[in-house]
Design an enzyme around this catalytic site. Sequence first.
Site, mmCIF file in Angstrom:
data_model
loop_
_atom_site.group_PDB
_atom_site.id
_atom_site.type_symbol
_atom_site.label_atom_id
_atom_site.label_comp_id
_atom_site.label_asym_id
_atom_site.label_seq_id
_atom_site.Cartn_x
_atom_site.Cartn_y
_atom_site.Cartn_z
ATOM 1 N N ASP A 46 22.770 59.661 45.387
ATOM 2 C CA ASP A 46 22.845 60.966 44.809
ATOM 3 C C ASP A 46 21.780 61.595 45.365
ATOM 4 O OD1 ASP A 46 20.366 58.759 44.611
ATOM 5 O OD2 ASP A 46 19.955 59.235 42.377
ATOM 6 N N ASP A 85 26.231 56.276 43.130
ATOM 7 C CA ASP A 85 24.802 55.964 42.923
ATOM 8 C C ASP A 85 24.992 57.095 40.745
ATOM 9 O OD1 ASP A 85 22.969 54.709 44.344
ATOM 10 O OD2 ASP A 85 22.653 57.364 45.277
ATOM 11 N N LYS A 114 25.562 51.358 41.974
ATOM 12 C CA LYS A 114 24.363 51.279 42.833
ATOM 13 C C LYS A 114 22.975 51.948 41.729
ATOM 14 C CE LYS A 114 22.208 52.950 46.269
ATOM 15 N NZ LYS A 114 20.915 53.607 45.912
ATOM 16 N N GLU A 116 18.787 52.003 40.346
ATOM 17 C CA GLU A 116 17.801 51.922 41.226
ATOM 18 C C GLU A 116 16.359 51.214 40.419
ATOM 19 O OE1 GLU A 116 15.754 55.559 43.314
ATOM 20 O OE2 GLU A 116 17.391 56.306 43.524
ATOM 21 N N GLU A 182 15.324 50.026 50.809
ATOM 22 C CA GLU A 182 15.122 50.638 51.471
ATOM 23 C C GLU A 182 13.135 51.301 51.927
ATOM 24 O OE1 GLU A 182 16.020 54.381 48.763
ATOM 25 O OE2 GLU A 182 15.274 55.631 51.498
HETATM 26 O O1 KIV Z 1 21.444 58.540 47.553
HETATM 27 C C1 KIV Z 1 21.498 57.576 48.369
HETATM 28 O O2 KIV Z 1 22.022 58.466 49.691
HETATM 29 C C2 KIV Z 1 20.971 56.319 48.737
HETATM 30 C C3 KIV Z 1 20.353 56.487 50.716
HETATM 31 C C4 KIV Z 1 18.988 55.393 49.949
HETATM 32 C C5 KIV Z 1 21.425 55.724 51.304
HETATM 33 O O3 KIV Z 1 20.739 55.269 47.852
#
Ligand code: KIV
Length: 266
Positions: A46, A85, A114, A116, A182
């Site tokens: 993202d 993401d 992915k 967060e 990260e």
């Molecule tokens: O959105 C993104 O590019 C990420 C980076 C930390 C690789 O999550």
Amino acid sequence: MSEAVTVPGLLAMKGEGRKIAAMTAYDASFARAMDAAGMDVVLVGDTLGMVVQGHKTTLPVTLADMVYHTGCVARGLARALLMADMPFLTFQGSCERALQDAGSLLRAGAQIVKVEGAGVLVDNVAYLCARGVPVCGHIGLTPQFVNSLGGFKVQGRGAQAAVLKAQAQDLAEAGVSALLLEAIPAPLAAEITETVSVPTIGIGAGAACDGQVLVMHDALGLGAHRARFVRDFLAGRGGGVSEALRAYVEAVRAGTFPGPSESYGE
Ligand code: KIV
């Protein structure tokens, strides 16, 4: 061309001590170049909100944006695993909403999503994993939490280290297939990598992680700000983008990226 990378394949790479080379891409042409360079994972991050759309944060990115770019990247890949993401507030609410939105990304071509965060969100992770949606967790500096964190800052120093170790363990137990770490101290990332069963992919987390990821624009010298963990793989090389991508893959595989000066201490 070697075999296509799969989700279980990432775990096998950790077991065999083979480093995972990952990078972000947002369109088919760069995805194709990354595939040809031997990239193992291509992430539709993202970060597209910042590097493609020009926003200051990733928060304005919508599910429709992610689906569009995931489809573009999917059409450029033959071997690399495609990770996408889940954008801000698609995952953090109800499990049902998270499942629907993850489904949209998988239908567009993603093979793993992915997400967060941890804590109360671990239940959502378990819900997705149990329903056939492979998940990569993302802890440490989580850009979707930029307002809560007060900026894009290194995480996991001092007492916070124990919190991150617990988050990593919780996410592994919930069923994640990988963990992105990260901007955390390299010794902490090394300890998490040693103790969790799933592969860790670091960005600003030191060389001991099972793999590395960089935002493509940073790796090609186009980043607006140069963070400590960024290396420009295009600079000083005669061969152009394809050679820069190959150099990145080689450096990750050899464990020569990131170096100590590209990592954070405790
Ligand atoms: O959105 C993104 O590019 C990420 C980076 C930390 C690789 O999550």
